[in-house]
Design an enzyme around this catalytic site. Sequence first.
Site, short mmCIF file in Angstrom:
data_model
loop_
_atom_site.label_atom_id
_atom_site.label_comp_id
_atom_site.label_asym_id
_atom_site.label_seq_id
_atom_site.Cartn_x
_atom_site.Cartn_y
_atom_site.Cartn_z
N GLU A 1 0.82 -1.14 0.05
CA GLU A 1 0.02 -0.05 -0.12
C GLU A 1 1.07 1.22 0.03
OE1 GLU A 1 -1.48 1.84 3.54
OE2 GLU A 1 -1.21 0.14 4.82
N VAL B 1 -5.38 0.39 2.93
CA VAL B 1 -5.56 -1.03 2.81
C VAL B 1 -6.79 -1.42 1.91
CG1 VAL B 1 -6.19 -3.25 4.06
CG2 VAL B 1 -4.55 -1.85 4.80
N SER C 1 -13.24 1.60 10.22
CA SER C 1 -12.35 1.87 9.15
C SER C 1 -12.93 0.84 7.95
CB SER C 1 -11.03 1.24 9.22
OG SER C 1 -10.36 1.03 8.28
N ALA C 2 -12.98 1.44 6.84
CA ALA C 2 -13.51 0.78 5.62
C ALA C 2 -12.81 -0.54 5.26
CB ALA C 2 -13.54 2.01 4.35
N LYS D 1 -3.20 -1.90 16.14
CA LYS D 1 -2.86 -1.32 17.17
C LYS D 1 -3.85 -1.11 18.19
CE LYS D 1 0.51 1.42 14.84
NZ LYS D 1 0.18 1.50 13.34
N1 PSU Z 1 -2.38 1.38 10.71
C1 PSU Z 1 -1.25 1.44 10.66
N2 PSU Z 1 -0.44 2.01 9.68
C2 PSU Z 1 -0.95 2.80 8.70
C3 PSU Z 1 -2.56 2.72 8.64
C4 PSU Z 1 -3.32 2.11 9.46
O1 PSU Z 1 -0.54 0.98 11.75
O2 PSU Z 1 -0.43 3.47 7.86
C5 PSU Z 1 -3.05 3.29 7.43
C6 PSU Z 1 -3.61 1.95 6.57
O3 PSU Z 1 -3.49 2.62 5.10
C7 PSU Z 1 -4.89 1.77 6.75
C8 PSU Z 1 -5.46 3.30 7.12
O4 PSU Z 1 -5.61 1.03 5.57
O5 PSU Z 1 -4.47 3.75 7.87
C9 PSU Z 1 -6.96 3.07 7.83
O6 PSU Z 1 -7.21 4.41 8.10
P1 PSU Z 1 -8.70 4.66 8.55
O7 PSU Z 1 -8.68 4.20 9.99
O8 PSU Z 1 -8.97 6.12 8.29
O9 PSU Z 1 -9.73 3.76 7.90
MN MN Z 2 -12.23 6.20 10.39
#
Ligand code: PSU
Ligand code: MN
Length: 305
Positions: free
Chosen positions: A27, A109, A143-144, A162
């Site tokens: 990614e 992702v 998350s999506a 995490k």
């Molecule tokens: N978690 C990590 N490192 C990252 C991400 C998540 O430890 O870089 C990034 C990834 O690209 C993941 C995105 O798909 O954040 C998720 O964002 P959101 O929570 O806004 O869906």
């Molecule tokens: Mn979000």
Amino acid sequence: MELNKYLDLSPEVAQALAAGKPVVALESTIISHGMPYPQNVETALQVEEIIRENGAVPATICIIGGRLKAGCTREEIEYLGKAGPKVTKASRRDLAMLVSRKMDGATTVTTTMIIAHMAGIKVFATGGIGGVHRGAETTMDISADLEELAHTPVMVVCAGAKSILDLGLTLEYLETHGVPVIGYGTEELPAFYTRKSGFGVDYRVDSPEELARFFNTSLELGMGAGILVTNPIPEEYSMDPNIINKAIDEALAQAKAQGIHGKETTPFLLAKVKDLTGGDSLDSNIQLVFNNARLAARTAAAMVG
Ligand code: PSU
Ligand code: MN
């Protein structure tokens, strides 16, 4: 195979796919929003090397000028790394707009899975995935990435989630949506910086061959979903849970105080945790990505072998 008209494969990726060779997707939000420059660019290039050393072809995925790229050039990786958060963090809802406006995007992702699947790539390595955030029962911040795992048949190799997330709720969500969570060499869900979380995985798998057999079976059954492989950070790079959890609590408090929300939340928390641990967490983050790249490459090789 007829390719989507918005998709460009790099020559190396096109050749590998045509010859039935193993390819691993990577990614680009981890480059632009997940790590600071220049470590982000160095890490991205090193990850590609590790994939090659382990018998597969790397395909870093991004969006440049509205073209979906499976296989970025070194220059594109450097551009994404230098531009950092100025590049749009592209999730599923952003894809058609970025393409129609011929814009650039760093793929999460979610969008990396979408583009990998369009290209015919089955295995994807990253660091961490998005999930159900703490407090999601009121914020609805989910998350999506989880929805994509439910609908797109790509194996995602990560180091668990995490504890900026609610790990218990994340597992519940994945269960409801039919996404198997595999522990690589462990029965316990790893928590990214640490090897243990206190939560169990669905199945333990101990070799790339077994992972390959399992995912090939899922594809042959037509399950239509991805699988999540959680690979614990190597012992020597894992962090003291007290230190990392304190940093995460502090980062969450700051996010709340500053009213951070929506797509900014995850990048904000990642950057704060890094600052609060004096960069130790960045070293761990880099090492666990390397570790996931090795496993993904060996598994992709076993899937075609
Ligand atoms: N978690 C990590 N490192 C990252 C991400 C998540 O430890 O870089 C990034 C990834 O690209 C993941 C995105 O798909 O954040 C998720 O964002 P959101 O929570 O806004 O869906
Ligand atoms: Mn979000």
